[in-house]
Write a protein that holds these residues in place. Structure first.
Motif, PDB file in Angstrom:
ATOM      1  N   MET A 279       0.680  -0.970   0.242  1.00  0.00           N
ATOM      2  CA  MET A 279       0.003  -0.006  -0.083  1.00  0.00           C
ATOM      3  C   MET A 279       0.909   1.251   0.010  1.00  0.00           C
ATOM      4  O   MET A 279       0.190   2.280  -0.596  1.00  0.00           O
ATOM      5  N   PRO A 280       2.236   1.354   1.128  1.00  0.00           N
ATOM      6  CA  PRO A 280       2.636   2.438   0.615  1.00  0.00           C
ATOM      7  C   PRO A 280       2.975   3.192  -0.990  1.00  0.00           C
ATOM      8  O   PRO A 280       3.095   4.038  -1.392  1.00  0.00           O
ATOM      9  N   ALA A 281       3.648   1.927  -1.695  1.00  0.00           N
ATOM     10  CA  ALA A 281       3.943   1.992  -2.527  1.00  0.00           C
ATOM     11  C   ALA A 281       2.893   2.794  -3.455  1.00  0.00           C
ATOM     12  O   ALA A 281       3.154   3.338  -4.991  1.00  0.00           O
ATOM     13  N   PHE A 282       1.834   2.260  -3.356  1.00  0.00           N
ATOM     14  CA  PHE A 282       0.919   2.373  -4.428  1.00  0.00           C
ATOM     15  C   PHE A 282       0.493   3.934  -3.724  1.00  0.00           C
ATOM     16  O   PHE A 282       0.321   5.033  -5.067  1.00  0.00           O
TER      17      PHE A 282
ATOM     18  N   ALA B  37       1.093  10.034  -5.913  1.00  0.00           N
ATOM     19  CA  ALA B  37       1.145  11.077  -5.082  1.00  0.00           C
ATOM     20  C   ALA B  37       2.018  12.084  -6.425  1.00  0.00           C
ATOM     21  O   ALA B  37       2.552  12.399  -7.112  1.00  0.00           O
ATOM     22  N   ALA B  38       2.329  13.650  -6.044  1.00  0.00           N
ATOM     23  CA  ALA B  38       2.862  14.406  -6.263  1.00  0.00           C
ATOM     24  C   ALA B  38       4.043  14.730  -6.703  1.00  0.00           C
ATOM     25  O   ALA B  38       5.046  14.098  -5.640  1.00  0.00           O
TER      26      ALA B  38
ATOM     27  N   TRP C 164       7.543   6.817   1.758  1.00  0.00           N
ATOM     28  CA  TRP C 164       6.385   5.664   1.503  1.00  0.00           C
ATOM     29  C   TRP C 164       6.934   4.764   0.524  1.00  0.00           C
ATOM     30  O   TRP C 164       6.831   3.549   0.969  1.00  0.00           O
ATOM     31  N   ARG C 165       8.072   5.068  -0.632  1.00  0.00           N
ATOM     32  CA  ARG C 165       8.683   3.416  -1.209  1.00  0.00           C
ATOM     33  C   ARG C 165       9.312   2.580  -0.096  1.00  0.00           C
ATOM     34  O   ARG C 165       9.154   1.159  -0.007  1.00  0.00           O
TER      35      ARG C 165
ATOM     36  N   GLU D  46      11.168  -2.744   2.445  1.00  0.00           N
ATOM     37  CA  GLU D  46      10.844  -2.929   3.820  1.00  0.00           C
ATOM     38  C   GLU D  46       9.874  -3.915   4.080  1.00  0.00           C
ATOM     39  O   GLU D  46      10.328  -5.282   4.461  1.00  0.00           O
ATOM     40  N   LYS D  47       8.716  -3.739   4.014  1.00  0.00           N
ATOM     41  CA  LYS D  47       7.604  -4.179   4.082  1.00  0.00           C
ATOM     42  C   LYS D  47       7.509  -5.986   3.303  1.00  0.00           C
ATOM     43  O   LYS D  47       7.303  -6.680   3.826  1.00  0.00           O
TER      44      LYS D  47
END
Length: 235
Positions: A113-116, A121-122, A131-132, A137-138
């Protein structure tokens, strides 16, 4: 009435339910939602089945809406106990299936989800890099756990054939390399399993359905139904 699965493209986790329905042999229809088309996601017939506008969503053979991938996959397995897609409750195999599927549905899926979020993002949003990094890591931590689960095993749960857990892995692990979050070559057991799944007719069918290509069903696929034609739940 036949079971109807509402799925989304591109690369939706509803891919798993398509494969599971193929494996099940149950008669079913599909309804397609274009995730990048707001009108498709907000179609009144779709929202009548799932007000959240999320896929997958299932109209069962009884005409009752069923939401969330994990619930849908367990429903398919429970309706077809002879297929080996699932196991009887109370057995060690069921406990492992429930544990693995829960991990895939929560921890593994959420790892992406953080990658999406970063992809939406702008260009000048400094949070995107953070986030990436979180996603890398996850996702790698989750793949390492899957690697341990697969040590000495052909499939995630069964010794003989894929289950609904393997279908969900196929739907989600395919995000790792296109998003540049992990190299599957670093996880040979996971890579081996995914390569085996890619040769499976049900998985190939699901890919063809997503791509809008001619798809030869070896299960109970009865064709697509337009969102306008969905049999809506009573009340």
């Amino acid at each position: 009435m036949e079971t109807t699965l509402i799925y989304s493209v591109p690369f939706g986790c509803s891919f798993a339910a398509i494969a599971a329905l193929e494996w099940s042999g149950l008669p079913y229809r599909l309804a397609r939602v274009e995730a990048r088309d707001p009108a498709s996601k907000q179609h009144p017939a779709f929202l009548a089945i799932n007000p959240l506008g999320q896929t997958p969503a299932l109209l069962t053979h009884a005409g009752v809406p069923l939401l969330e991938s994990m619930a849908i996959l367990l429903h398919i397995a429970a309706r077809t106990p002879h297929t080996g897609l699932g196991f009887a409750q109370g057995t060690p195999q069921y406990d492992r299936l429930n544990s693995v599927l829960s991990f895939l549905h929560t921890t593994f899926h959420a790892a992406f989800m953080p990658a999406f979020q970063a992809s939406r993002a702008a260009p000048d949003d400094a949070r995107a890099a953070v986030w990436r990094e979180m996603a890398v890591e996850k996702v790698n931590k989750s793949l390492a756990h899957l690697e341990r689960l697969l040590a000495g095993r052909a499939w995630l749960v069964s010794d003989n054939a894929p289950t609904i857990a393997d279908a969900y892995l196929a739907a989600t692990a395919r995000w790792a390399e296109p998003l540049q979050l992990a190299s599957l070559a670093d996880y040979p057991h996971v890579a081996r399993l995914l390569a085996a799944l890619e040769q499976d007719p049900g998985i190939r069918f699901a890919h063809a359905i997503e791509a809008g290509l001619p798809a030869a069903s070896q299960g109970g696929f009865l064709g697509h139904v337009a969102l306008d034609q969905l049999a809506l739940p009573a009340g």
